[in-house]
Design a protein around this motif. Structure first.
Motif, PDB file in Angstrom:
ATOM      1  N   LEU A 155      32.887  51.160  46.056  1.00 43.82           N
ATOM      2  CA  LEU A 155      33.165  49.794  45.612  1.00 43.82           C
ATOM      3  C   LEU A 155      34.661  49.563  45.460  1.00 43.82           C
ATOM      4  CD1 LEU A 155      30.354  49.212  42.965  1.00 43.82           C
ATOM      5  CD2 LEU A 155      30.712  47.877  45.055  1.00 43.82           C
ATOM      6  N   ARG A 156      35.364  50.519  44.919  1.00 40.97           N
ATOM      7  CA  ARG A 156      36.804  50.354  44.760  1.00 40.97           C
ATOM      8  C   ARG A 156      37.495  50.257  46.116  1.00 40.97           C
ATOM      9  NH1 ARG A 156      38.667  50.970  39.682  1.00 40.97           N
ATOM     10  NH2 ARG A 156      40.711  51.782  40.243  1.00 40.97           N
ATOM     11  N   GLY A 157      36.986  50.997  47.110  1.00 42.74           N
ATOM     12  CA  GLY A 157      37.521  50.862  48.460  1.00 42.74           C
ATOM     13  C   GLY A 157      37.264  49.489  49.037  1.00 42.74           C
ATOM     14  N   PHE A 158      36.070  48.953  48.822  1.00 38.16           N
ATOM     15  CA  PHE A 158      35.748  47.615  49.307  1.00 38.16           C
ATOM     16  C   PHE A 158      36.620  46.563  48.631  1.00 38.16           C
ATOM     17  CE2 PHE A 158      31.058  48.338  50.794  1.00 38.16           C
ATOM     18  CZ  PHE A 158      31.529  49.004  51.910  1.00 38.16           C
ATOM     19  N   LEU A 159      36.764  46.671  47.305  1.00 39.25           N
ATOM     20  CA  LEU A 159      37.566  45.685  46.581  1.00 39.25           C
ATOM     21  C   LEU A 159      39.010  45.705  47.067  1.00 39.25           C
ATOM     22  CD1 LEU A 159      36.161  46.143  42.967  1.00 39.25           C
ATOM     23  CD2 LEU A 159      35.890  44.138  44.441  1.00 39.25           C
ATOM     24  N   ASP A 160      39.538  46.889  47.324  1.00 40.05           N
ATOM     25  CA  ASP A 160      40.901  46.978  47.839  1.00 40.05           C
ATOM     26  C   ASP A 160      41.005  46.301  49.200  1.00 40.05           C
ATOM     27  OD1 ASP A 160      43.644  48.158  47.473  1.00 40.05           O
ATOM     28  OD2 ASP A 160      43.108  49.104  49.361  1.00 40.05           O
ATOM     29  N   ALA A 161      40.005  46.516  50.059  1.00 41.07           N
ATOM     30  CA  ALA A 161      40.006  45.889  51.380  1.00 41.07           C
ATOM     31  C   ALA A 161      39.901  44.371  51.276  1.00 41.07           C
ATOM     32  CB  ALA A 161      38.849  46.434  52.218  1.00 41.07           C
ATOM     33  N   LEU A 162      39.269  43.897  50.223  1.00 42.91           N
ATOM     34  CA  LEU A 162      39.111  42.457  50.015  1.00 42.91           C
ATOM     35  C   LEU A 162      40.325  41.844  49.331  1.00 42.91           C
ATOM     36  CD1 LEU A 162      35.390  42.584  48.887  1.00 42.91           C
ATOM     37  CD2 LEU A 162      36.234  41.423  50.947  1.00 42.91           C
ATOM     38  N   GLY A 163      41.362  42.647  49.100  1.00 42.76           N
ATOM     39  CA  GLY A 163      42.585  42.127  48.518  1.00 42.76           C
ATOM     40  C   GLY A 163      42.621  42.131  47.015  1.00 42.76           C
ATOM     41  N   VAL A 164      41.657  42.798  46.375  1.00 37.11           N
ATOM     42  CA  VAL A 164      41.620  42.868  44.913  1.00 37.11           C
ATOM     43  C   VAL A 164      42.421  44.078  44.469  1.00 37.11           C
ATOM     44  CG1 VAL A 164      40.141  43.161  42.891  1.00 37.11           C
ATOM     45  CG2 VAL A 164      39.364  41.751  44.810  1.00 37.11           C
ATOM     46  N   ASP A 165      43.320  43.873  43.514  1.00 36.62           N
ATOM     47  CA  ASP A 165      44.058  44.995  42.943  1.00 36.62           C
ATOM     48  C   ASP A 165      43.095  45.750  42.036  1.00 36.62           C
ATOM     49  OD1 ASP A 165      45.699  46.783  41.706  1.00 36.62           O
ATOM     50  OD2 ASP A 165      47.250  45.340  41.173  1.00 36.62           O
ATOM     51  N   THR A 166      42.683  46.952  42.446  1.00 33.12           N
ATOM     52  CA  THR A 166      41.657  47.666  41.699  1.00 33.12           C
ATOM     53  C   THR A 166      42.137  48.126  40.331  1.00 33.12           C
ATOM     54  OG1 THR A 166      42.265  49.642  42.978  1.00 33.12           O
ATOM     55  CG2 THR A 166      40.320  48.433  43.682  1.00 33.12           C
TER      56      THR A 166
END
Length: 709
Positions: A155-166
């Motif tokens: 999930l953290r990898g996906f959020l990073d790919a979506l432009g979210v600062d994890t």
């Protein structure tokens, strides 16, 4: 256009492409591609590094991101479409039909049967259906060398790919899953969850919107997905005879297959009509004059299809190539870069490059788009079974490479890096902070895998080298993992250190009870170790500050300072002095606070520790503000801010900007105060510091109302 914006900001900063590359850690090739438009899908982390290196304002950052990512901000994580793919038209049609009726399709079949190829081929056929992007993760459900990927990590990898600062998302699995579902809600996206072990691993990664399509592959039938989530089951078996023959024709040419039809049929059956086995056999067949001879060689083994083909393939490799193949089977991590491969094998980079090329040509290794190398997990398991005497020494060498290179990178981020014995290999040079951050970004999964493979002192040493990077990135869940491993390793000389840092990780996540418990254990194990006692008192001070008890924090800092003063640790002594001053000013003792912080500033400048210098300047700005010396306060804050920006410390840059707004407002410089607080607000929001963000919003409302009045 993104090219002109990047160039404009670079030239305004007075930097060449090479100078910007050196300062940011982003390659010249990437910068050139961004300026010419030949790099259509840059990594968000690279853009952040460039913005930091050019010291862009929040407005300029927004312009950079919007310009470069305007049409490319959607994630494009799919692997390349498989070459040589053939057949599977019935299964592709099933996926076509299912995609119009259900959200999830689950492809199940044996290892090497072609599940990933099928999913990726279907995805590339239908990219137009998913204009908002494609996410892909290998869940490593059946990896021979590691546990399946934790859904939280995915999930953290996906959020990073979506432009979210994890760093903004610090909760547990449920909080991450909720944020992920919010990010993809209403978007037309494809999510490929490859090589899943169980339905439990998959469920947190499912979107909550029917606009997304999910493809799951697994060696098991994931019944829970079928029954509870309405997934469409797509069973995958071996290729049929016509498909297997077409695979051979595409790889070897129609004339060769037609010239030896009986031998071709024998090869197909010897490979079990498995795509992976056929691909390896085709690679070998390209260098053989006779299919009949290949079939005769395969016939001698009498093993299962894939093992048969792999055993046969090794026979044509040189001794050196066979040894490298075997060693790669137990190298830590899902892939490997060239410098690490050279250390693993003990070969020069030129030598190992040639060997890796030969293994790639034999379809035993895959060269990824980023220049790294990876193995299919079945091939990796076979490689790990090969008996090579060099394996223990090779593992020691590659762990030494990761440890010493990580420590070189940590030296750029941490005032107190580890003191290690000389390396037995050539670590990768890390010239500056930007290069350190870039190397950690690339290698973190392999460092985590290296720590899992390590024993004894190396476990906590690796944790120590990763700690500053993980702290800067706000990846506190990873800090928990590496320090829990260090605690579990139970190395006597590092028990206090490991418990202390584990406590800090818990504290960063707001889990203060667990943090205090580990700090107390750290003190118990630190008897006779003055430095460790001092460090632990500093950690306890931070925990009490987070609880809002500055007096207890001051008491613990005083205990730490008295111990640092008996040691030759000037950086930590100065840091403790600054903390003393910080707690004193918050408690109202401004004279003592100023004395301690001025002493800290002098020491940190002498030490050359810029983060510490900036922290002392920030504290002095706070003291000057609270004693009515507003112009002096502005000067201190601006000096601190310049340093924090220069070293890429955005966490404390936000704090300095927040502080700067107050004396500016007191001096009647409302526009400048508004600008400082506006930038602080954006940084606090990016970092997930909602309490700080809300406070700054109120400050902005106050300055706006006073201006209006």
């Amino acid at each position: 256009m993104g090219d002109s914006v990047v160039r404009r900001f670079r030239q305004r900063a007075g930097l060449t492409q090479e100078g910007l590359a050196q300062r940011s850690g982003v390659s010249v090739r990437t910068i050139r591609g961004l300026e010419t438009g030949d790099r259509p899908n840059p990594q968000l982390a690279s853009l952040r590094q460039l913005a930091d290196a050019m010291t862009l304002s929040p407005e300029d950052r927004d312009e950079l991101m919007a310009s470069v990512l305007g049409t490319a901000s959607v994630p494009r994580q799919l692997p390349l479409s498989p070459s040589g793919f053939t057949g599977r038209e019935a299964e592709l049609a099933q996926l076509d039909a299912a995609a119009s009726m259900v959200v999830i399709s689950a492809v199940a079949g044996a290892g090497g049967i072609g599940k990933t190829w099928l999913a990726v081929r279907w995805a590339h056929r239908h990219l137009d259906r998913f204009p908002d992007g494609q996410l892909f993760v290998d869940l490593r459900g059946f990896s021979p060398d590691s546990d399946p990927v934790d859904p939280l990590a995915a999930l953290r990898g996906f959020l990073d790919a979506l432009g979210v600062d994890t760093a903004r998302v610090t909760g547990d699995l449920d909080e991450h899953a909720a944020r992920y579902r919010s990010e993809v809600a209403g978007k037309r996206m494809l999510i490929v969850l490859d090589n899943a072990a169980t339905a439990d691993q998959v469920v947190p990664l499912l979107p909550g919107t029917p606009t997304c399509t999910v493809l799951v592959t697994s060696r098991r039938v994931l019944s829970a997905l079928l029954h509870r989530h309405g997934a469409h089951h797509v069973p995958l078996s071996a290729l049929d005879e016509d498909e297997a023959r077409e695979f051979l024709v595409q790889g070897l040419g129609s004339r060769r297959v037609a010239a030896e039809p009986a031998a071709a049929e024998e090869l197909i059956e010897a490979c079990g009509r498995y795509p992976l086995a056929l691909a390896i056999m085709v690679s070998r067949g390209r260098n053989s004059a006779s299919l009949a001879r290949l079939a005769a060689e395969l016939r001698q083994h009498g093993l299962d299809a894939l093992t048969n083909v792999l055993s046969w393939s090794l026979k044509v490799l040189t001794n050196e190539q066979r040894t490298v193949f075997a060693l790669l089977g137990t190298a830590p991590g899902a892939d490997i870069g060239l410098p690490a491969a050279a250390s693993l094998t003990g070969l020069s980079r030129a030598q190992v490059t040639g060997v890796l090329r030969a293994l790639t040509e034999a379809s035993l290794l895959t060269r990824l788009a980023n220049g790294r190398y990876a193995m299919h997990d079945l091939i990796r398991a076979f490689a790990a079974q090969q008996d090579v005497a060099e394996r223990p020494e090779a593992l020691r060498r590659v762990l030494d490479f990761y440890l010493h290179t990580a420590n070189a990178a940590a030296q750029q981020l941490d005032p107190q890096p580890l003191e290690l014995p000389p390396p037995t290999v050539d670590p990768q040079p890390i010239p500056d902070v930007a290069a350190a951050l870039a190397w950690f970004d690339d290698e973190l999964p392999n460092l985590l895998a290296a720590q899992r493979n390590a024993v004894g002192a190396t476990v906590w040493q690796l944790a120590r080298t990763m700690n500053s990077f993980l702290h800067r990135r706000g990846w506190h869940h990873n800090r928990l993992v590496v320090w829990q491993a260090a605690v579990d390793a139970d190395v006597p000389e590092s028990r206090a250190n490991a418990h202390g840092f584990l406590g800090r990780a818990y504290g960063a996540l707001g889990r203060f009870e667990e943090a205090t418990e580990h700090f107390e254990q750290a003190l118990a194990h630190a008897e006779g170790d003055t430095l460790q006692q001092a460090n632990t008192y500093r950690m306890l001070a931070a925990a009490w500050e987070q609880r809002g008890d500055d007096r207890r924090a001051l008491e613990h800092t005083s205990e730490a300072l008295s111990r640092y003063r008996t040691l030759d640790q000037p950086v930590w002594e100065a840091d403790a002095l600054n903390s003393m001053g910080w707690y004193e000013t918050r408690l109202g003792d401004q004279d003592a606070a100023r004395r301690h912080c001025e002493e800290a500033l002098t020491m940190q400048r002498r030490n050359g520790y810029r983060d510490g210098e900036a922290a002392a300047l920030d504290s002095l700005g706070h003291i000057a503000r609270h004693t009515g010396r507003h112009r002096e306060s502005v000067d201190y804050y601006e000096q601190a801010l310049a340093i924090f920006r220069d070293v890429g410390n955005t966490v404390f840059a936000a704090v300095a900007l927040d502080g700067l707004g107050h004396p500016l407002a007191a001096l009647g410089r409302a526009d400048e105060a508004r600008a400082a607080w506006g930038e602080a607000l954006l940084l606090f929001q990016e970092q997930g510091r909602e309490g700080d963000a809300e406070r700054v919003r109120r400050q902005l409302d106050g300055v706006d109302h006073s201006t209006a009045g």
